[in-house]
Design a protein around this motif. Structure first.
Motif, PDB file in Angstrom:
ATOM      1  N   ILE A 248       0.783  -1.082   0.049  1.00 50.33           N
ATOM      2  CA  ILE A 248       0.024  -0.086   0.021  1.00 50.33           C
ATOM      3  C   ILE A 248       1.105   1.439  -0.054  1.00 50.33           C
ATOM      4  O   ILE A 248       0.766   2.002  -0.883  1.00 50.33           O
ATOM      5  CB  ILE A 248      -0.877  -0.067   1.288  1.00 50.33           C
ATOM      6  CG1 ILE A 248      -1.979  -1.017   1.017  1.00 50.33           C
ATOM      7  CG2 ILE A 248      -1.604   1.285   1.424  1.00 50.33           C
ATOM      8  CD1 ILE A 248      -2.948  -1.317   2.101  1.00 50.33           C
ATOM      9  N   PRO A 249       1.616   1.263   1.023  1.00 48.02           N
ATOM     10  CA  PRO A 249       2.587   2.700   0.840  1.00 48.02           C
ATOM     11  C   PRO A 249       3.358   2.795  -0.321  1.00 48.02           C
ATOM     12  O   PRO A 249       3.820   3.650  -0.949  1.00 48.02           O
ATOM     13  CB  PRO A 249       3.376   2.714   2.153  1.00 48.02           C
ATOM     14  CG  PRO A 249       3.220   1.415   2.612  1.00 48.02           C
ATOM     15  CD  PRO A 249       2.198   0.762   2.237  1.00 48.02           C
ATOM     16  N   THR A 252       1.368   3.813  -3.453  1.00 48.86           N
ATOM     17  CA  THR A 252       0.828   5.092  -3.562  1.00 48.86           C
ATOM     18  C   THR A 252       2.246   5.780  -3.706  1.00 48.86           C
ATOM     19  O   THR A 252       2.009   7.091  -4.262  1.00 48.86           O
ATOM     20  CB  THR A 252       0.106   5.567  -2.081  1.00 48.86           C
ATOM     21  OG1 THR A 252       0.937   4.746  -1.151  1.00 48.86           O
ATOM     22  CG2 THR A 252      -1.041   4.979  -2.220  1.00 48.86           C
ATOM     23  N   THR A 311      -2.793   9.562  -6.213  1.00 49.62           N
ATOM     24  CA  THR A 311      -2.329   9.126  -4.875  1.00 49.62           C
ATOM     25  C   THR A 311      -3.499   8.798  -4.011  1.00 49.62           C
ATOM     26  O   THR A 311      -3.826   7.844  -3.650  1.00 49.62           O
ATOM     27  CB  THR A 311      -1.492   9.893  -4.238  1.00 49.62           C
ATOM     28  OG1 THR A 311      -0.156  10.196  -5.163  1.00 49.62           O
ATOM     29  CG2 THR A 311      -0.585   8.946  -3.080  1.00 49.62           C
ATOM     30  N   ASP A 312      -4.370   9.818  -3.864  1.00 54.83           N
ATOM     31  CA  ASP A 312      -5.511   9.845  -2.932  1.00 54.83           C
ATOM     32  C   ASP A 312      -6.495   8.818  -3.486  1.00 54.83           C
ATOM     33  O   ASP A 312      -6.940   8.023  -2.885  1.00 54.83           O
ATOM     34  CB  ASP A 312      -6.110  10.966  -2.815  1.00 54.83           C
ATOM     35  CG  ASP A 312      -5.208  12.081  -1.920  1.00 54.83           C
ATOM     36  OD1 ASP A 312      -4.463  11.381  -1.451  1.00 54.83           O
ATOM     37  OD2 ASP A 312      -5.618  13.222  -1.965  1.00 54.83           O
ATOM     38  N   TYR A 315      -5.357   5.244  -2.995  1.00 54.47           N
ATOM     39  CA  TYR A 315      -5.512   4.764  -1.637  1.00 54.47           C
ATOM     40  C   TYR A 315      -6.709   4.056  -1.472  1.00 54.47           C
ATOM     41  O   TYR A 315      -6.795   3.035  -0.784  1.00 54.47           O
ATOM     42  CB  TYR A 315      -5.290   5.898  -0.539  1.00 54.47           C
ATOM     43  CG  TYR A 315      -4.075   5.970   0.001  1.00 54.47           C
ATOM     44  CD1 TYR A 315      -3.528   5.202   0.819  1.00 54.47           C
ATOM     45  CD2 TYR A 315      -3.330   7.320   0.031  1.00 54.47           C
ATOM     46  CE1 TYR A 315      -2.438   5.291   1.608  1.00 54.47           C
ATOM     47  CE2 TYR A 315      -2.177   7.376   0.440  1.00 54.47           C
ATOM     48  CZ  TYR A 315      -1.862   6.609   1.458  1.00 54.47           C
ATOM     49  OH  TYR A 315      -0.611   6.413   2.128  1.00 54.47           O
ATOM     50  N   THR A 316      -7.860   4.879  -1.892  1.00 53.93           N
ATOM     51  CA  THR A 316      -9.003   4.040  -1.631  1.00 53.93           C
ATOM     52  C   THR A 316      -9.441   2.748  -2.189  1.00 53.93           C
ATOM     53  O   THR A 316     -10.002   1.857  -2.024  1.00 53.93           O
ATOM     54  CB  THR A 316     -10.393   4.993  -2.178  1.00 53.93           C
ATOM     55  OG1 THR A 316      -9.911   5.380  -3.542  1.00 53.93           O
ATOM     56  CG2 THR A 316     -10.538   6.366  -1.224  1.00 53.93           C
ATOM     57  N   ASP A 319      -6.756   0.189  -0.471  1.00 53.98           N
ATOM     58  CA  ASP A 319      -7.007   0.067   1.121  1.00 53.98           C
ATOM     59  C   ASP A 319      -8.412   0.524   1.382  1.00 53.98           C
ATOM     60  O   ASP A 319      -8.774   1.659   1.464  1.00 53.98           O
ATOM     61  CB  ASP A 319      -5.848   1.118   1.599  1.00 53.98           C
ATOM     62  CG  ASP A 319      -6.010   0.831   3.469  1.00 53.98           C
ATOM     63  OD1 ASP A 319      -6.810  -0.097   3.838  1.00 53.98           O
ATOM     64  OD2 ASP A 319      -5.173   1.212   3.875  1.00 53.98           O
ATOM     65  N   VAL A 322      -9.699   3.224   3.739  1.00 54.56           N
ATOM     66  CA  VAL A 322      -9.510   4.929   3.524  1.00 54.56           C
ATOM     67  C   VAL A 322     -10.824   5.233   2.629  1.00 54.56           C
ATOM     68  O   VAL A 322     -11.188   4.416   1.727  1.00 54.56           O
ATOM     69  CB  VAL A 322      -8.321   5.178   2.911  1.00 54.56           C
ATOM     70  CG1 VAL A 322      -8.336   6.566   2.445  1.00 54.56           C
ATOM     71  CG2 VAL A 322      -6.979   4.804   3.415  1.00 54.56           C
TER      72      VAL A 322
END
Lengths: 325, 462
Positions: A248-249, A252, A311-312, A315-316, A319, A322
């Motif tokens: 995940i990190p 992103t 990126t935002d 994330y969804t 993950d 989020v």
């Protein structure tokens, strides 16, 4: 979701205006077009006539903010602010100081940049994740210790060294590939190998170390202990649980740089003579072609903002914890 | 006086930095909770060894910071006339290294020039050959016989001098007690400083040997205009250190103030500050630096008469580069501090202070600021090595330091094209990379130790 994206795009607008205002300040207020003309024409012994004609030729002879002599809407549009800055918002980059169409140059030059940046990113990612997983698997052993030591040492070597050393070793001593240059189609391959290898090696130090930290952070989580407690082997724990969560990190972090790949790498491209956007920028800096530098600043900002947005959103997607709203 | 002191802009900032550093040390020594993390740094072997190496670099950088105009003559009325040239204390110490210039390239430890030239023979005729160097190995007889033995002897002699110096330094620290000195070296003192002592021994001996040799040879060769590469590399230390430290110093006030204000006040202050740093952040750093440096070049070329000397001009350019690097690098620290301040403002002691009616400013200074200082410190140390490396890259794209300033980036830039020569001129490149690598590696290792010692989150994991 779409409401969120629209709101974010609207939020990007003031940022772009800010970027534009900043470059406008730097290029036209801190230094007047007269200064630029004098710089281009060389030295102090330049006649006002020459300055005037240079400015006319490049469209810098208009008033900065407000044209009192024009009529109607032209009062605002027939100014440097509108002609040189506002039109960037429409991706109309205009002419460079040497008279070429910047928009056309950019669309031509972004492909070589991508041809280097994308393989470098992908191969580097694969290498770094593999090494980091290995180090995490053997954590606490001498293998791990020395791996980290090598990573720190590789981080401490200047990127210039990798490029110059690679060119010298592979290009000159071993004579395997050409030192620099570019070609179209399949022939480009032999020019691309060395820059990609050098780029990957240069990223190993910091990349591997960073990913290892991410993996180790996950390894100390409760769910990993649970996975071990239910009897999974260490390999399974690493691949099925730790890797997936640590991705995940990592993902992103990659997504944010994706749009910037278009711009390419300044150093690599200019050293290897690749006609991409990176070397375009360097040439512009060396020739003091302000129109190109301004266009690239704007383009870079746009791509960065797209990267943040992506990126935002990513994330969804990866993950589910989020939520955007 | 035989000299007239000069304080360049960067010198003044270095003195300011030193004063701040001393103040911090003085303050830290009086508070045991501030001393504790530094003790953890000193307890680590890597911490001790890298501290010694870094302070060695710092000492050379500081010696190179004391600038002055030398006196050239005395006029008829007895007033001293000073040269416009700016020298530093280090230039004086290095003496012959600075002045003994060859004609052009020569290899490390060479006695002959690197390229063939027409030489006048003793009988008046001329022939093509490698002429003898004017200074490098000039004390050797004939064509430089017995060079290797001479190098070994000189190196040993230099190392012996270094060892003596080390003893002279160690003894006063141990109160001239041999017993204490022995306990120090075995690591039996309360604070085990033995690794630092050994590292100092290694550094001093190696440097002393090199210094001894440098008096007789060009140990890292000479560059295109015949300047000693070893001297250039040492001169570049100041530039590297300046870029690494002044940049942070310049950006620190803005980053701290805006960061904690955004986190503490929230609301529109937060929005404004966030907008500010997102805007700056969204311009790719290199492009912003390029744009700013281009503008400065225009300004400087159009206002050339405002600068008294080349040194002054180069110095201002260096300062400006630090400024603009600071503008591009303060945003990450600002964001970190904002996040931390957001967390801190909800803690009980801040709430209590607010309930007692303590003003916002007092809360920021007394309660928030001291509790984010560890983040500031970690960022300073972590950023240092990146900035040193960035200098080389920027100088390569000709938007870095002034070409007249000695810096590793300029050395690399000058030597890069010579790789195409046959045989290769490798020493300038390797010297610059070597010095840079040593500094950056030490800084990287040191920053890891500092981070481990100061980050409370990492400490809990152990």
């Amino acid at each position: 979701m779409s409401a969120y994206i629209i709101r974010r795009l609207l939020y990007a607008l003031p940022i772009l205006i800010g970027v534009n205002a900043l470059t406008f300040l730097l290029f036209f207020v801190v230094n007047s077009p007269d200064d630029m003309a004098r710089m281009h024409l060389g030295g102090k012994r330049v006649t006002d006539q020459a300055i005037q004609s240079w400015k006319e030729e490049h469209g810098y002879d208009k008033p900065l903010l407000f044209n009192y002599e024009a009529a109607g809407a032209q009062r605002l549009t027939d100014t440097i602010l509108y002609q040189k800055s506002v039109r960037l918002f429409l991706f109309d980059f205009g002419q460079s100081d040497s008279g070429r169409n910047i928009g056309h140059d950019i669309s031509q030059r972004m492909w070589p940049s991508l041809a280097i940046a994308v393989p470098t990113l992908l191969v580097g990612l694969a290498f770094n994740i593999t090494f980091a997983l290995l180090l995490a698997f053997f954590r606490g052993t001498y293998f791990d210790l020395w791996g980290v030591v090598i990573c720190v040492a590789m981080m401490s070597i200047s990127g210039l060294f990798y490029i110059i050393g690679g060119q010298y070793l592979v290009g000159k001593l071993l004579n395997l590939v050409p030192i620099s240059g570019y070609d179209t189609g399949v022939h480009a391959l032999k020019f691309l190998i060395l820059p990609v290898i050098v780029g990957v090696i240069g990223s190993i130090g910091s990349g591997t170390r960073w990913y290892r930290t991410l993996f180790l952070e996950e390894i100390h989580r409760d769910y990993v202990r649970t996975a071990r407690a239910k009897g999974l082997s260490e390999q399974l724990v690493l691949f099925r649980h730790v890797l997936r969560n640590a991705l995940i990190p990592i993902l992103t972090g990659v997504v944010v740089v994706l749009p910037l790949l278009f711009i390419g790498s300044l150093l690599t491209e200019s050293f290897f003579g690749i006609p991409g956007l990176g070397s375009y920028t360097i040439d512009a800096i060396n020739n003091q072609d302000f129109a190109v530098v301004r266009a690239m600043v704007f383009l870079g900002a746009v791509l960065y903002i797209i990267g943040l947005l992506m990126t935002d959103i990513s994330y969804t997607i990866v993950d589910p914890r989020v939520r955007l709203d | 006086m035989s000299f007239q002191p000069v304080i360049l802009w960067t010198d003044a900032l270095v003195y300011l930095l030193l004063a701040l550093l001393m103040l911090t040390v003085w303050h830290t020594r009086r508070h045991s909770h501030l001393k504790a993390p530094w003790r953890r740094v000193a307890d680590r072997r890597i911490g001790q060894a890298t501290m010694v190496l870094l302070s060695f670099y710092v000492v050379i950088g500081l010696l190179d910071t004391l600038h002055f105009h030398p006196r050239t003559s005395v006029d008829e009325r007895g007033r001293a006339v000073y040269s416009t040239e700016v020298l530093s204390l280090f230039d004086v110490i290095a003496g012959p290294l600075r002045t003994q210039r060859e004609k052009t390239y020569s290899a490390p430890f060479a006695t002959h020039l690197f390229s063939k030239e027409t030489v006048q023979l003793s009988d008046g005729s001329s022939a093509r050959g490698f002429p003898r160097l004017q200074y490098g190995g000039a004390h050797l007889s004939g064509d430089g016989e017995g060079r290797l033995a001479d190098i070994a002897a000189k190196a040993l002699w230099g190392a012996a001098k270094g060892a003596l110096l080390w003893v002279v330094l160690i003894l006063p620290l141990c109160g001239f007690s041999l017993g204490r000195a022995a306990r120090l070296l075995r690591g039996r003192l309360l604070q085990p400083w033995h690794i630092a002592a050994y590292a100092a021994f290694a550094v001093i001996c190696v440097f002393s040997a090199l210094w001894e040799l440098a008096g007789y040879y060009h140990i890292l060769g000479t560059d295109k205009v015949g300047e000693d590469v070893f001297f250039q590399s040492l001169k570049s230390i100041r530039t590297g250190l300046l870029i690494g430290t002044l940049t942070t110093l310049v950006m620190l006030p803005a980053a701290i103030l805006l960061g904690i204000m955004a986190g503490y006040f929230r609301g529109w202050v937060d929005d404004l500050i966030q907008y500010l740093y997102t805007t700056l952040n969204s311009i790719p750093g290199v492009l912003l630096i390029a744009a700013a440096v281009l503008m400065m070049q225009i300004y400087m070329s159009n206002h050339a008469d405002e600068f008294n000397s080349l040194t002054e001009r180069a110095d201002l350019r260096l300062l400006f580069l630090c400024l603009i690097l600071g503008v591009t690098s303060w945003t990450s620290l600002c964001r970190l501090l904002r996040g931390e301040a957001l967390k801190l403002r909800e803690l009980e002691y801040v709430q209590a202070a607010r309930a007692f009616g303590v003003g916002h400013f007092a809360i920021l200074v007394r309660h928030i600021l001291p509790n984010v200082m560890h983040i500031v410190l970690i960022t300073i140390v972590l950023d240092f090595s990146g900035l040193v490396l960035a200098e080389a890259v920027l100088s390569y794209i000709s938007i870095g330091v002034d070409p007249a300033t000695s810096s590793w980036g300029n050395m690399i830039n000058g030597a890069r094209l010579e790789l195409a020569r046959e045989p290769v001129v490798w020493w300038s490149l390797l010297a610059a990379f070597g010095f840079m690598f040593t500094l950056v590696l030490a800084a990287n290792l040191f920053s890891d130790v500092v981070r481990d010692a100061f980050d409370p989150r990492l400490r809990e994991q152990r």
